[in-house]
Design a protein around this motif. Sequence first.
Motif, mmCIF file in Angstrom:
data_model
loop_
_atom_site.group_PDB
_atom_site.id
_atom_site.type_symbol
_atom_site.label_atom_id
_atom_site.label_comp_id
_atom_site.label_asym_id
_atom_site.label_seq_id
_atom_site.Cartn_x
_atom_site.Cartn_y
_atom_site.Cartn_z
ATOM 1 N N ARG A 123 0.832 -1.195 0.000
ATOM 2 C CA ARG A 123 0.000 0.000 0.000
ATOM 3 C C ARG A 123 0.872 1.252 0.000
ATOM 4 N NH1 ARG A 123 -5.940 -0.138 1.698
ATOM 5 N NH2 ARG A 123 -6.450 -2.359 1.640
ATOM 6 N N LEU A 124 0.324 2.307 -0.567
ATOM 7 C CA LEU A 124 0.926 3.642 -0.534
ATOM 8 C C LEU A 124 0.014 4.518 0.316
ATOM 9 C CD1 LEU A 124 3.015 5.736 -1.461
ATOM 10 C CD2 LEU A 124 1.584 6.119 -3.487
ATOM 11 N N CYS A 125 0.565 5.105 1.372
ATOM 12 C CA CYS A 125 -0.235 5.838 2.348
ATOM 13 C C CYS A 125 0.182 7.305 2.397
ATOM 14 C CB CYS A 125 -0.084 5.226 3.743
ATOM 15 S SG CYS A 125 -0.301 3.426 3.785
ATOM 16 N N PHE A 126 -0.805 8.181 2.458
ATOM 17 C CA PHE A 126 -0.582 9.609 2.632
ATOM 18 C C PHE A 126 -1.184 10.012 3.976
ATOM 19 C CE2 PHE A 126 -0.626 8.839 -1.889
ATOM 20 C CZ PHE A 126 0.413 9.620 -2.378
ATOM 21 N N GLY A 127 -0.424 10.733 4.779
ATOM 22 C CA GLY A 127 -0.899 11.080 6.105
ATOM 23 C C GLY A 127 -0.749 12.551 6.421
#
Length: 337
Positions: A123-127
Amino acid sequence: MKKNSIKRIIIIIGIILSSRALSFGQQSIQFSQYIFNSLSVNPAYAGYKEELFAQMALRAQWTGIDGAPKTGQVSIDGLTNHDTKTMGLGLQITADKLGPQSANSIYFNYAYRIRLDAADAQRLCFGIAAGLTAYGLDGAVLDPISSGDQSLPSGMITSYIPDARFGIYYYNPKWYLGASVMDLISGDASNSIFRWDAGTVQNLKRKRSLYVIAGTLFNFSEQVKLRPSLLWKEDFKGPSSLDLNAMFIFNNRFWLGGGYRTGVNLWDKEYRKGQTLSNSNSVSGIIQFYANDRLRIGYSYDYIISGLSSVQNGTHEITLGLTFPSKTNRILSPRFF
């Protein structure tokens, strides 16, 4: 799709690495055991474990020195939707004390998690994170030689500073890579933490800091694994800091390893002119074990190898982690990152 996904990740993180912000102040709080819960350095990590996870960390730095840093932090994070697992939420509360200074903060973290393959192995996560810090400075503790020094506050002063963080985090079962920018608002040149003297040009400010984390996992056998990792911290004005860690994992329950923290000179900085500073900082021993399927306990000891080694007794850090499994949630692979 895999090659294109990796290419997008590298481009995005490269953009973050190229955004150098100028500011003044001290380096952000650091934990030797960040490797067990990277939410402390990257908001995009929220929900990574795919279970509700709570952690407490207590750190006593440079024991034996009066007024040495002491830090406590509690955090909790998890998923909001266990079907798609696309959103993670987290809460962090931190209390930090350094001599006459104190900083008590609360941050709310949100991560949007993009599924990159059919097996949901990567997964690629943006926070993003938003929070508020209450900074305190007790002028009486400074104990000046001459009373009435206009450059020092006369008593306790407190300032409330809002702040924001941003991060990107990519992972698969074999390796992970993340980057985050901390103190986005507090690092602004017009946003001083304290301003007790209107005639003082330089007042205390936080620095915007860039954090880069990376690590991988080697399987030697079903019972033994090796998890090396690194953390690079950069504020673009003071020393660059690099943490190198390696942990052996036995039977997925007992972790044993250590770390080395040092300064790195990636380019010439203003503060180094005329200085002959040592880059060596500390070496650490780290241990973690699972008392049961839900509770883990960690301890680390940092041995200082800088000029402070003769006047202090090292740094102690204790962490407790508690997992609350969901009956409806099925984790596809163990969480080693």
